[in-house]
Design a protein around this motif. Structure first.
Motif, short mmCIF file in Angstrom:
data_model
loop_
_atom_site.label_atom_id
_atom_site.label_comp_id
_atom_site.label_asym_id
_atom_site.label_seq_id
_atom_site.Cartn_x
_atom_site.Cartn_y
_atom_site.Cartn_z
N ALA A 117 0.85 -1.20 0.00
CA ALA A 117 0.00 0.00 0.00
C ALA A 117 0.88 1.24 0.00
CB ALA A 117 -0.92 0.00 1.22
N ASN A 118 0.50 2.23 -0.80
CA ASN A 118 1.15 3.55 -0.81
C ASN A 118 2.63 3.47 -1.16
OD1 ASN A 118 -1.35 4.23 0.27
ND2 ASN A 118 -0.57 4.24 2.35
N CYS A 119 3.00 2.58 -2.09
CA CYS A 119 4.42 2.35 -2.36
C CYS A 119 4.95 3.15 -3.54
CB CYS A 119 4.68 0.85 -2.58
SG CYS A 119 4.59 -0.09 -1.04
N THR A 120 4.11 3.51 -4.47
CA THR A 120 4.61 4.26 -5.63
C THR A 120 4.95 5.68 -5.22
OG1 THR A 120 2.34 4.83 -6.23
CG2 THR A 120 3.27 2.87 -7.24
N LEU A 121 5.92 6.25 -5.91
CA LEU A 121 6.32 7.62 -5.61
C LEU A 121 5.17 8.57 -5.88
CD1 LEU A 121 9.96 7.70 -7.02
CD2 LEU A 121 9.22 7.39 -4.67
N PRO A 122 5.08 9.67 -5.14
CA PRO A 122 3.98 10.60 -5.34
C PRO A 122 3.99 11.18 -6.76
CG PRO A 122 5.65 11.55 -3.89
CD PRO A 122 6.00 10.11 -4.06
N GLU A 123 2.81 11.46 -7.26
CA GLU A 123 2.68 11.94 -8.63
C GLU A 123 2.74 13.47 -8.68
OE1 GLU A 123 -0.89 10.41 -10.24
OE2 GLU A 123 -0.25 8.31 -10.15
N ALA A 124 3.28 13.96 -9.78
CA ALA A 124 3.33 15.41 -10.02
C ALA A 124 1.91 15.96 -10.19
CB ALA A 124 4.17 15.70 -11.24
N GLN A 125 1.71 17.19 -9.74
CA GLN A 125 0.41 17.84 -9.81
C GLN A 125 0.51 19.07 -10.72
OE1 GLN A 125 -2.29 16.46 -8.38
NE2 GLN A 125 -0.90 14.80 -7.71
N PRO A 126 -0.57 19.38 -11.45
CA PRO A 126 -0.52 20.58 -12.31
C PRO A 126 -0.35 21.86 -11.51
CG PRO A 126 -2.74 19.64 -12.21
CD PRO A 126 -1.84 18.65 -11.57
N SER A 127 -0.88 21.87 -10.29
CA SER A 127 -0.71 23.05 -9.43
C SER A 127 -0.87 22.61 -7.99
CB SER A 127 -1.74 24.14 -9.77
OG SER A 127 -3.06 23.66 -9.52
N CYS A 128 -0.33 23.40 -7.08
CA CYS A 128 -0.40 23.07 -5.66
C CYS A 128 -1.11 24.19 -4.91
CB CYS A 128 1.01 22.89 -5.08
SG CYS A 128 1.92 21.46 -5.73
#
Length: 1848
Positions: A1019-1030
């Motif tokens: 669970a929750n193992c993949t690296l976080p994904e890029a976001q278009p804006s924060c």
């Protein structure tokens, strides 16, 4: 006969068999039943009616004056020697439990109680009388009952009721209802199974055999010569001239057949010419069998025996004592105990309950007793765990001599045993003293005492190494004998000696015994410390032994003493000078090859060890060195050997030492091991082998050429070249790359070659140990980093001799990054890896992560993703890589020894799992199941799995992280955990490299058991994904990932590219410590336990005894953390570590990571300290009981206007100390530190404590705020936010009432809107689910907050990556006592979704730690914010704790607007009875009262378990208890306060009516003038759940009240009735049986037991949430109308959701259910209608009988259905939706109507045939068209006809 009033009951059972006793049982109503008055005429018994006297005036049988009794008139002539006798002759023997019972009445007419009288029950045999019972009373208060025991007396006796009148006064006596009980052979008395007996009160269920010539006596040893004691026991005593065959017997009633029981007891047989004690078994229908006997004197000691019984028939057990012919014939027994299951093997004692058959028998002149202790016992030199259980609760025998100037001796003596040709005495010992790792001062001697006298057969002094050590002694004896275990301590010496698991194994020698004969649990004992074998030879040979029987000897020498010529080392390896010592072989004049052996002492180990040493081989190729293992004297093959290649310097080697698998399968564990260094020398050679610096560590050695450099250079050795330089250990920023390759952090380590300090190129050589490949080919991998093309050249050679080198790699550049080199290696001969760096003075070369792994190198290796595996369709790439005696095998439906019978996934015998089985490997290593290769993991990566570890053999299961050659233990477990599947979870953490996971397991296979795993998931193992804006409140990573600001610079790579951990000083985070370089600025405390320091360790140093196996920073065993010093272990010790001094700061946040496992009785806290003494510390954070294998994050926020320090404090309490550690502490930018780090003051400064604001208008501050100067006096609080200088008493702070104008005195005390921050509410969650602040928007659930509808709330997320069952915990700051009136906690919550979990509120005290549940809700609670309020009265410092659990993937839980209000909670229209009765009152003229209750009611099988309001055991409701004294029609009535005439249109409440004896619930509306109208009624059992009731209120012109009445159905204990949550609403009640869901769900509820996997939800088409059903409801046909639906996107195929109606009574006309349904989407699933009733529901059926079913897509439209029902029992409807294959589409219900009678006639409810429908429609259309044409023609004809008529 049975009378209706229940006062007496007479049952004559088995009278045809036992006519004597049946006749004698008498109620005296018709005659005296054979009882005869044999008294004197002047004073006698008489059969009379009870009305003969006014007191009692009634008999006992009928309770009337007309009943008959036996009577003695007190006015008869009385005097001396007068008595009245009532006699009955008994001519047959009774059974064992035969007794006589009766009722009697005594009345003293004269009122004088001074003169005594007695009523006796006497047995008369001939002229011999024996009193069975004597009652001495002057008067009774009514009829009283008595019983006299008769037993199995032989027939031919008389029973007498004999009364002796008083000397003064007159007393009437009445006798009634005489009954013989349990006198038939088949009669079994109640309680006859109580065979365990200590005889302190009675003989329990053991009965005398009155047919024997003697009787056992129960006596108190305090008043008897032998055996002495203070308690009671059973004995037969000496009598003169007694027949020597006389016997006494104690007999039990038969035990049931098919049971295995263990009977243990203590016996005492002492005297001259004593008789015998026999233990006899008598199976039903079979003769008696003597199963145990002792004859003759057994010494003046209590002795122990135990016996196992297993019979397929009922079996009686008998104790029989036969007297002897001597003057002393006493035999006694005591403390009988009966256990289920077999006794321990004969001769075995684990001391868990007592000394078994061993008896203290110390010499009279110098003797002390062995003591019986456990690890919890207080005192010195006591083992903290026994051997049997391995816990502090286990027991052992213990000897410690008193302080004395003479020798002290203790002896344990076994019971007598018969002659034996061979036997093995096996036991474990543990010895302690003031020193360690040396023999004890106490000697244990084993004696055999037989006819030849007392002889010693073995002795030992033990070894003081904090370990249980096993001993075995062979012996034999030609006659009866005893074993004596003697411990002796010389005068004035101190120490202790403990024994456990003593086993005398007869007819086998110790060498014959295999492991399975060991009766005690096989326990993996801790081996002696590894340092006992470590030796640098500077102080001699340490504990190593020179073998004298070989050809020549090893010699201790130094280079300084060696004669020339010499080609060996001038210096030793340890100190590198000519005065250092090492071992070499002393030369001799032999003409043949010689062998010298250097041997360790014997040690015990069943696990692997790594032996590391340094050696030097001479130039002659015939000399050699090898390492072997001796196992009980048997030498193994060489584990390591070298010859033929001379050394040019000291070389290092390491070898894994373990027992061969074949040996462990045949021999017992533990085994005597010895490591042997064997040197070979050929005659004529002048040089020999040398060794130095031998070190041993637990676990296998790191494979050759495998090194990540996090723990050092492994076995790589620098070889210095002329004008060269060394490879050096370095980390980021040290003239090399900025990060290492392993951890990708600046803290990670690598090997560096740099020649910047030289003005020319320079060579650096490093060489591995010699490698002998077992797997050819293998793949060698190396990562390297070169600064530029000018850095130099990196070369890798394969070296087989001084001049034999093969170039493998030649590199000049790496592109300024880490680059991988790999090459396949195929070598049969041993080789070394030589790595050469030719470095220029302009750059560097670095290497990292060397590995040598089996198999050919793969050019383009691919990695699998994180795939979950249920093992149902294979192993998903998981492979068994075992090489030892165990292996992982995929299996199912296993036996006890191969695996569980069912898997976890399916829970059936058809499901698959992986289990451990035996293999034929040649190594002592665990079974290894390895995952596919994974490429990187995030910081939140968590492994989930299920394990099943069951059985008696020793079992170990570890989860291991493998990164290249480095392995790190993540999770570990040992022992038996039951034959059930249990959940395992551990955080894998951030892994920047390729890695795999291993499950390693081992078993002994000596006893039944298994180890299995199933359902592996990530669970929750993949690296976080890029976001278009924060969002503005987030930190933007370099890779466009969004991270909360409080996660920046906290030593956790939350971005995935480390950008949130770089440039921390620019982020304002200056004070942070990873403990990699030491303690930073953290310091010791002056106020904790002296010597109690936090110490700095790596995982590989501290684990497994003192710390976790890995740190948090590097996530490896080489990383550092701090732990409380391991050397202090006493209760009450405290360890503190202090930060630098903080200046006054506001909203300063401390982030840290902690590890806490198995510290159930200890506490870890974070505190704020303002005084040096520690007085007045403010508790910021408390870690209570934690059971996690993972590092966990915590943070605390504080505000202080005084200087302070942060203190982490660990307090050790009772019990075993667990693993606790701290790592990665960082302070936020708001924290200001004193640059001079001044000490704290000794006394309190005048200060106030402003805290963070909770108002949404305060803008966030990015700079450190300076609090205003405090103008207030001591003991005052400064209202620092308010205008002016406002001071209030300090006692008003946090008193739940704002006293400052701006309310700052209540800041941080609980109230919070979450608009600006979390106030001082802290997330203390253990797992992945956390409470998070969230800004409301259309993409969140809920889409609005409660405060402003566009603001923020705090919530837990239920969708992935959250996992069902995860819990999040939110805690308030510490709160003061609630005060006299208490305070009200109010907050708003939102729980909406198909799989909502629990939301609970607790109040938790800190000291002592107590947690109380005060409110909870679970499941869907509608798509709206709801208010909860609860009154807290706790008068201790406490915290409010909010806990939420994830119920599934759809159902977020949110809270908002928490407030604390002084005093009780405000009143509402709803009365939930939480604060009291809401002014409801009891009616005084009824029969019973309603009782306010919380939790369960007192009767079984009835009543609720919790209230309806809070659904917790602490919530309140009102109920009427039921009892067997109830009468039909009795009532309990309660009424409400008066309501105004116009108040309310609908009454709603919840009721609970569960139980077979349930009565009637009536609800009335009563006018002020007393007139009542029944508005609701319900009768009978309504099932075990709260039911909803509503009733329309009648229009009134007077005030009125509501009356709730309970009507009893009769005597029963299953009729508890309850009600709760009464509410009057102004809206009209929905029609009975109709619901359109516009306002609520009416009386429909989500109840489906454990089979329900999702809720029906109320929603509308206009909802912003996805998957909410059709776009319009049926009622209003608009987007704003409501309906019920099931979220089909949640759950899996086959999941079911249940919707349950209210209860309906049967009707002769039946019922009709009509409803509208909407089923749209492919494979949408199935909708069913069932009816259920109490009988089916109690039988386990959730659904009941199927009445209607529909499946599949029915189009995007509402459909109508109707179902006619006729049922003879009270019933309810159940809608069941079962999900289909697809997640799209929806299923919905609306406009449900239930009414009496048949449904309207119409077409059947089968699915319509649409093709038929089309043809019918066409036919109807054509018919209408033809009819229209005919009508037109007729109209035309008619007009023409009328025209013609007019013309005429």
């Amino acid at each position: 006969m049975v009378l209706t009033d229940g006062r007496s009951q007479f049952i004559y059972s088995n009278c045809y068999k036992h006519i004597t006793f049946c006749k004698g049982s008498c109620d005296f109503e018709n005659h005296t039943c054979g009882w005869k008055d044999t008294s004197d005429v002047s004073y006698h018994w008489k059969w009379q009616m009870a009305n003969i006297t006014s007191i009692p005036g009634e008999d006992h049988t009928t309770g009337s004056s007309l009943g008959h009794v036996m009577h003695i008139d007190g006015n008869q002539e009385s005097g001396f020697f007068k008595k009245a006798d009532l006699e009955y002759a008994v001519d047959k023997p009774g059974a064992l439990g035969c007794q006589i019972g009766f009722w009697y009445h005594i009345y003293d007419k004269s009122g004088s109680s001074l003169s005594s009288s007695s009523l006796k029950v006497i047995i008369l045999r001939g002229t011999t009388e024996k009193t069975l019972l004597e009652i001495s009373k002057s008067q009774t208060t009514g009829w009283e009952n008595a019983t006299a025991f008769i037993g199995n007396q032989p027939g031919g006796y008389k029973l007498l009721f004999s009364f002796t009148p008083p000397f003064l006064g007159a007393r009437d006596i009445m006798l009634d209802d005489v009954r013989f009980e349990n006198c038939g052979e088949e009669d079994v008395p109640v309680g006859s199974n109580q065979l365990s007996c200590d005889f302190e009160k009675d003989t329990c269920s053991w009965y005398h055999d009155y047919s024997s010539s003697l009787l056992w006596e129960r006596i108190n040893g305090q008043f008897y010569e032998e055996p002495k004691g203070n308690g009671y026991y059973m004995i037969i005593r000496t009598k003169y001239n007694i027949d020597i065959s006389s016997a006494a017997r104690l007999i039990s009633f038969p035990r049931p057949a098919g049971q295995v029981i263990c009977v243990s007891f203590w016996y005492h047989i002492f005297g001259n010419s004593i008789g015998s004690l026999r233990f006899i078994a008598k199976p039903s229908g079979e003769p008696e069998t003597v199963v145990w006997m002792r004859s003759g004197t057994q010494g003046n000691k209590w002795r122990f025996a135990d016996l196992t019984f297993n019979s397929d028939k009922p079996i009686q057990v008998i104790f029989e004592a036969v007297v002897g012919d001597g003057p002393r014939k006493d035999i006694a027994i005591d403390d009988l105990t009966v256990f289920n299951g077999a006794c321990p093997p004969q001769g075995f004692c684990d001391f868990e309950t007592d000394f078994c058959g061993w008896v203290n028998y110390p010499p009279a002149e110098s003797g002390v007793d062995w003591d019986w202790l456990s690890g919890d016992s207080k005192g010195t030199f006591i083992p903290r765990r026994d051997h049997s259980t391995g816990t502090s609760l286990g027991h052992f025998a213990f000897f410690i001599p008193p302080e004395s100037n003479k020798e002290e001796i203790a002896q344990l003596q076994s019971e007598k045993m018969e002659a034996v040709d061979k036997a093995c005495l096996e036991f474990w010992h543990y010895t302690q003293g003031w020193s360690a790792n040396r023999p004890s001062v106490i000697t244990l001697t084993v004696f055999v005492n037989d006819t030849a006298g007392l002889r010693s057969v073995w002795n030992t002094s033990g070894y003081m190494n904090n370990t249980w050590i096993q001993d075995r002694v062979d012996y034999r004896s030609s006659g009866p004998h005893q074993i004596i275990l003697q411990a002796s301590c010389p005068a004035s010496k101190e120490g202790s000696f403990a024994l456990d698991d003593v086993h005398i194994i007869r007819n086998e020698s110790c060498h014959d015994i295999i492991l399975t004969t060991t009766p005690n649990p096989v326990t993996m004992t801790t081996a002696a410390p590894a340092s006992a074998m470590d030796c640098s030879f500077e102080q001699g040979l340490c504990s190593w032994v020179q073998e004298d029987s070989d050809d020549f000897n090893w010699s201790l020498t130094s280079g300084y003493h060696i004669d020339q010529p010499w080609d060996g080392p001038l210096y030793d390896h340890t100190v590198a000078n000519d005065r250092g010592f090492y071992m070499t072989v002393k030369l001799s004049d032999f003409t043949q090859t010689e062998v010298a052996q250097l041997i360790t002492p014997e040690y015990h180990s069943g696990t692997e060890m790594c032996v590391r040493f340094w050696y030097w081989l001479p130039a002659e190729s015939s000399n050699g060195l090898s390492i072997h293992l001796l196992l009980n004297g048997e030498e193994s093959e060489a584990l390591w050997e070298r010859s033929g290649v001379p050394s040019t310097d000291w070389e290092v080697a390491q070898v894994t030492v373990s027992s061969p698998a074949k040996f462990h399968m045949l021999k017992p564990v533990p085994v005597f091991h010895q490591v042997v260094f064997k040197a070979y020398h050929v005659p004529g050679m002048n040089t020999t082998v040398k060794i130095d610096d031998i070190y041993v560590s637990d676990g296998a050695c790191t494979p050759p050429a495998n090194c990540d450099f996090e723990s050092g250079q492994c076995s790589l050795v620098n070889i210095l070249k002329e004008n060269g330089h060394d490879w050096v250990m370095a980390n980021g920023g040290f003239q090399g790359p900025s990060t290492d390759h392993t951890t990708q952090t600046p803290e990670g380590w690598f090997l560096l070659s740099s020649a910047l300090h030289q003005n020319h190129s320079s060579l650096a050589h490093v060489v591995s140990q010699w490698i002998q490949l077992k797997d050819a080919p293998s793949c060698f991998t190396l990562w390297y980093h070169m600064d530029s093309s000018d850095s130099g050249t990196l070369r890798v050679y394969m070296r087989t001799g001084p001049s034999e080198e093969v170039l493998m790699n030649n590199s000049n550049s790496s592109g300024q990054r880490w680059r991988k080199f790999s090459q396949s290696v195929e070598r049969i001969k041993p080789f070394q890896l030589l790595i050469e760096a030719e470095t220029y003075n302009t750059g560097f070369i670095a290497i990292d992560d060397m590995s040598l792994t089996p198999g050919v190198c793969q050019g383009n290796e691919t990695s699998l993703g994180f795939v979950d595996c249920s093992l149902e369709n294979g192993t998903c790439g998981w492979e068994d890589n075992s090489v030892g005696q165990f292996q992982w095998v995929r299996g199912r439906n296993g036996t006890e020894d191969t695996g569980p019978s069912v898997d976890h996934t399916l829970g059936t015998e058809l499901g698959w799992y992986m289990s451990v089985e035996s293999a034929q490997g040649d190594q002592m290593s665990p079974a290894a199941l390895q995952s596919p290769t994974f490429r990187q993991a995030s910081t939140t990566c968590t492994l989930h799995f299920y394990y099943n570890m069951y059985g008696e053999d020793t079992e170990d299961l570890n989860v291991v992280l493998k990164e290249g050659a480095r392995t790190t233990t993540l999770w570990w477990l040992s022992g038996n955990h039951g034959d059930l599947w249990q959940h395992g979870e551990v955080t894998v953490g951030r892994i920047p490299l390729d890695f795999s996971i291993l499950f390693e397991a081992s078993r002994t296979f000596s006893k039944p058991g298994h180890i299995a795993i199933d359902d592996i998931a990530f669970a929750n193992c993949t690296l976080p994904e890029a976001q278009p804006s924060c969002p503005q409140s987030s930190f933007v990573c370099n890779n466009s990932v969004c991270v909360e600001y409080n996660q920046v610079c906290d030593f956790s790579d939350d971005c995935g590219d480390w950008s949130d951990e770089n440039n921390c000083e620019q982020q304002g985070v200056v004070e942070r410590c990873s403990f990699e370089q030491g303690l930073c600025s953290w310091a010791e405390s002056d106020v904790d336990t002296p010597g109690a320091e936090w110490t700095h360790h790596t995982g590989q140093e501290a684990w497994p005894k003192n710390g976790p196996p890995r740190d948090h920073t590097q996530n490896s065993a080489a990383g550092h953390y701090v732990i409380p010093g391991p050397h202090l272990t006493e209760k009450g010790q405290a360890y503190e570590i202090l930060s630098k001094t903080l200046l006054p700061s506001s909203n300063c946040t401390v982030r840290f990571f902690y590890f806490s496992l198995d510290i159930a009785t200890s506490r870890l806290t974070a505190r704020s300290r303002t005084l040096r003494s520690g007085s007045g510390d403010r508790l910021l954070w408390l870690r209570e009981n934690s059971q996690s294998y993972s590092w966990q994050r915590a943070e605390v926020t504080l505000t202080s206007s005084a200087s302070s320090k942060i203190v982490f404090r660990y307090e050790h309490e009772d019990g075993r100390r667990g693993l606790v550690a701290l790592d990665d502490i960082s302070f936020s930018k708001e924290c200001a530190f004193d640059p001079d780090n001044n000490e704290l003051p000794d006394t309190s400064p005048t200060s106030a404590v402003p805290t963070s604001s909770n108002t949404p208008t305060s803008p966030p501050s990015t700079s450190i705020s300076t609090p205003p100067v405090n103008p207030c006096q001591d003991k005052q609080f400064f209202c620092w936010r308010s205008d002016g200088k406002v001071c209030i008493p300090s006692t008003l702070k946090c008193d739940y009432h704002p006293d400052c104008p701006q309310g700052e005195d209540e800041d941080g005390c609980g109230p919070c809107t979450f608009e600006m921050d979390q106030c001082q509410w802290t997330d203390t969650s253990d797992g992945q689910s956390k409470w998070q602040r969230q800004k409301a928007n259309n993409n969140t659930e809920p889409p609005t907050d409660h405060t402003t509808e566009t603001g923020k709330y705090i919530y837990i997320k239920s969708s992935p990556p959250s996992v069902k069952g995860n819990m999040a915990q939110l805690k308030s700051s510490l709160l003061p006592p609630a005060g006299e009136k208490g305070y009200c906690v109010r907050f708003w919550y939102h729980m909406y979704g198909a799989t909502v979990g629990f939301l609970r509120m607790h109040v938790q005290t800190v000291d002592p730690f107590e947690k109380t549940l005060v409110w909870q809700k679970s499941g869907n609670q509608e798509d709206e914010w709801l208010l909860v309020q609860t009154h807290v009265m706790l008068q201790k410092v406490h915290q409010v704790v909010l806990e939420a659990t994830v119920g599934g993937e759809a159902g977020d839980i949110a809270i908002d607007d928490i407030s604390f209000i002084s005093g009780p909670c405000p009143a509402s229209d709803l009365c939930d009875f939480e604060e009291g009765s809401c002014n409801w009152q009891q009616q005084t003229s009824d029969d019973f009262d309603w009782v306010r209750q919380s939790g369960t009611t007192h009767n079984p099988n009835t009543g609720p378990d919790s209230d309806h309001t809070t659904n917790t055991p602490t919530g309140y409701y009102y109920y009427v208890p039921s009892s067997t004294a109830d009468r039909a029609g009795q009532t309990a009535t309660m009424f409400s306060p008066l309501y105004p005439a116009g108040k309310g249109s609908c009454l709603q409440l919840w009721y609970h009516m569960y139980g077979k004896g349930m009565g009637t619930l009536n609800i009335y509306q009563q006018s002020e003038d007393g007139k009542k109208a029944l508005i609701y009624s319900q009768t009978g059992d309504q099932g075990r759940l709260w039911r909803f009731a509503q009733a329309s209120l009648l229009p009134r012109i007077q005030t009125y009240r509501i009356v709730v009445e309970s009507v009893k159905a009769g005597p029963t204990r299953e009729g508890d009735m309850a009600f709760d949550d009464v509410q009057l609403t102004d809206s009209q009640c929905p029609a009975q049986g109709f619901c359109d869901f516009e306002n609520n769900m009416c009386s429909w509820s989500n109840v489906g037991g454990e089979v329900d996997q999702g809720d029906w939800l109320r929603s509308r088409g206009a909802s912003p949430n996805p998957n909410t059903g059709p776009s319009a409801d049926h009622t209003t046909n608009s987007t704003h109308g409501y309906y019920l639906y099931v979220d089909s996107s949640v759950g899996k195929w086959g999941d079911m959701s249940f919707l349950v109606s209210d209860v309906f009574h049967p009707s002769t006309r039946g019922h009709c259910l009509k409803f509208w349904y909407h089923m749209y989407g492919s494979h949408v699933g199935t909708l069913r209608v069932h009816i259920n009733d109490r009988k089916m529901h109690t039988g386990g059926s959730e659904e009941g009988i199927l009445k209607w079913i529909e499946s599949g897509n029915k189009g995007d439209k509402w459909q109508e259905a109707s179902v006619s029902i006729k049922h003879e029992e009270t019933f309810w409807f159940v809608f069941v939706y079962q999900r289909g294959m697809n997640t799209g589409g929806d299923v919905a219900l609306d406009d449900i109507t239930i009414f009496p009678g048949e449904c309207y006639s119409g077409p059947p409810t089968d699915p319509p045939d649409y093709s038929h429908e089309t043809s019918v429609g066409l036919a109807v259309g054509l018919t209408l068209l033809v009819g229209l044409i005919i009508s037109i023609l007729l109209f035309i004809l008619n007009r023409k006809h009328r025209t013609m008529y007019t013309e005429v």
